[in-house]
Design a protein around this motif. Structure first.
Motif, PDB file in Angstrom:
ATOM      1  N   LEU A  44      -5.037  10.850   1.106  1.00  0.00           N
ATOM      2  CA  LEU A  44      -4.503   9.482   1.153  1.00  0.00           C
ATOM      3  C   LEU A  44      -3.352   9.388   2.142  1.00  0.00           C
ATOM      4  N   ALA A  45      -2.471  10.383   2.148  1.00  0.00           N
ATOM      5  CA  ALA A  45      -1.342  10.382   3.090  1.00  0.00           C
ATOM      6  C   ALA A  45      -1.846  10.422   4.532  1.00  0.00           C
ATOM      7  N   ALA A  46      -2.853  11.259   4.796  1.00  0.00           N
ATOM      8  CA  ALA A  46      -3.420  11.345   6.146  1.00  0.00           C
ATOM      9  C   ALA A  46      -4.059  10.024   6.560  1.00  0.00           C
ATOM     10  N   ALA A  47      -4.765   9.373   5.625  1.00  0.00           N
ATOM     11  CA  ALA A  47      -5.413   8.096   5.933  1.00  0.00           C
ATOM     12  C   ALA A  47      -4.385   7.017   6.261  1.00  0.00           C
ATOM     13  N   ILE A  48      -3.289   6.981   5.501  1.00  0.00           N
ATOM     14  CA  ILE A  48      -2.253   5.964   5.738  1.00  0.00           C
ATOM     15  C   ILE A  48      -1.604   6.166   7.102  1.00  0.00           C
ATOM     16  N   LEU A  49      -1.224   7.402   7.401  1.00  0.00           N
ATOM     17  CA  LEU A  49      -0.574   7.666   8.687  1.00  0.00           C
ATOM     18  C   LEU A  49      -1.539   7.451   9.851  1.00  0.00           C
ATOM     19  N   THR A  50      -2.804   7.753   9.666  1.00  0.00           N
ATOM     20  CA  THR A  50      -3.796   7.530  10.732  1.00  0.00           C
ATOM     21  C   THR A  50      -3.941   6.048  11.034  1.00  0.00           C
ATOM     22  N   ILE A  51      -4.036   5.233   9.997  1.00  0.00           N
ATOM     23  CA  ILE A  51      -4.161   3.776  10.197  1.00  0.00           C
ATOM     24  C   ILE A  51      -2.914   3.225  10.883  1.00  0.00           C
ATOM     25  N   ILE A  52      -1.737   3.681  10.443  1.00  0.00           N
ATOM     26  CA  ILE A  52      -0.481   3.228  11.063  1.00  0.00           C
ATOM     27  C   ILE A  52      -0.425   3.654  12.522  1.00  0.00           C
TER      28      ILE A  52
END
Length: 361
Positions: A68-76
């Motif tokens: 989830l952390a990787a997905a959030i930072l990737t989208i940002i």
């Protein structure tokens, strides 16, 4: 007996030669297959290393949910680059296309130059004369400089259009970054094994310094340059400067090689004084100085302790990377050459200390 030994030796040499040739063929074939992915993978690894502390903090705050952390930072990360890039690219293409059409039809309205243009160092008189001719006789100006105008517009359109490929490469790199983050432990073990085989007893120290170098250049120098370019772009768009995307790219290049962005924004501010009222022109000039000096408080935030890399190494890496691989190479080239420079210094220092240690024993 001797003939038998000779035959065995020849057979061993032939077998070894076949193995070496087969290995070279397989290696070359594998390299050709993965070559298109080398640059995005390198860029993804740089981002992953530079932003790993941020990822780790977010992962901890989310209860250990690394995916989830990787997905959030990737989208940002994708949004932070795609939105400004699309905005500046569209602005540049529209502005260039509009000016080109008006120039072809002879309807382009060029405001007359200010007398202050003559005071510009070195190019003032010639710029004033060409600008004055464009303002009074645009058709004659276009006819006289048709070849130069055509080449300039083609180069500018090509540069603006190339941002589309840059966006795709960056999106792919961010996906690779997310994969690295979610497999951080396995990647760390792989790097430790690789550096251990390459550097021996000094592998841990060299790996630690390599990570520090990537973070110093990636999160520090490139992060500051990207921030300054975005801030400059906002000011250029608000001021209505034509082809803002092109100027943002130039500001980015200048900032990466650690030169003040005022080198690009200063002449634009001088031009703005010639076409705008005094108040907005002064505001834009002050804003340009603030953007140029912003690294004074951005460096403590993004650069940290890091490592000292000579500006020439960063310059050669950035320009060489851009020549070789385009806009993405502008970023990866600076980091890779800085890393190579740092590893070479560590390797040389390691080789120098060994004879001294042996002499003391």
């Amino acid at each position: 007996m001797n003939n038998s030994n000779l035959s065995d030796t020849s057979r061993s040499i032939i077998d070894a030669g076949i193995v070496i040739i087969a290995g070279m063929i397989l290696g070359i074939a594998c390299f050709d297959i993965i070559r298109p992915f080398i640059l995005p993978i390198a860029w993804g690894a740089i981002i992953a290393i530079a932003l790993y502390p941020l990822f780790n903090k977010l992962k901890t705050s989310l209860g250990g949910k690394g995916g989830l952390a990787a997905a959030i930072l990737t989208i940002i990360g994708i949004s932070a680059l795609v939105i400004p890039t699309v905005t500046f690219s569209t602005s540049a293409i529209d502005a260039i296309g509009s000016v080109g059409e008006q120039l072809k039809e002879g309807t382009l309205d060029v405001p007359p130059p200010s007398e202050k243009v003559k005071e510009w160092p070195l190019i003032g008189e010639k710029t004033y004369a060409a600008w004055q001719k464009a303002a009074t006789n645009i058709e004659g100006f276009a006819s006289q400089y048709s070849e130069q105008i055509k080449n300039t517009f083609s180069a500018m359109l090509g540069a603006a259009a190339s941002f589309g490929g840059v966006i795709l490469q960056f999106v792919f790199s961010m996906i690779i970054t997310a994969i690295f983050w979610t497999n951080a432990e396995a990647c760390n073990r792989g790097c430790q094994i690789f550096f251990s085989r390459l550097m021996g007893d000094k592998s841990d120290e060299i790996l630690k310094n390599s990570v520090a170098t990537v973070r110093s250049v990636g999160a520090g120098i490139l992060g500051i340059a990207f921030t300054q370019a975005i801030l400059a772009g906002i000011g250029l768009v608000v001021a209505g400067i034509p082809a803002a995307g092109i100027w943002v790219l130039l500001v980015l290049i200048v900032a990466i090689v650690q030169l003040p962005p005022i080198l690009i924004l200063g002449p634009i501010a001088a031009y703005y004084f010639s076409v705008a009222d005094t108040t907005p022109a002064v505001i834009f000039l002050i804003y340009s100085f603030l953007v140029s000096m912003s690294d004074a408080f951005l460096k403590p935030l993004l650069l940290g302790r890091g490592t000292d890399i000579p500006m020439l190494v960063i310059l050669m890496g950035a320009i060489g990377g851009m020549i070789m691989s385009g806009i993405i190479g502008l970023f990866t080239g600076a980091v890779i050459l800085a890393l190579g420079y740092q590893v070479m210094l560590m390797w040389l220092n390691t080789r120098q200390t060994k004879p001294q240690e042996s002499a003391e024993e």
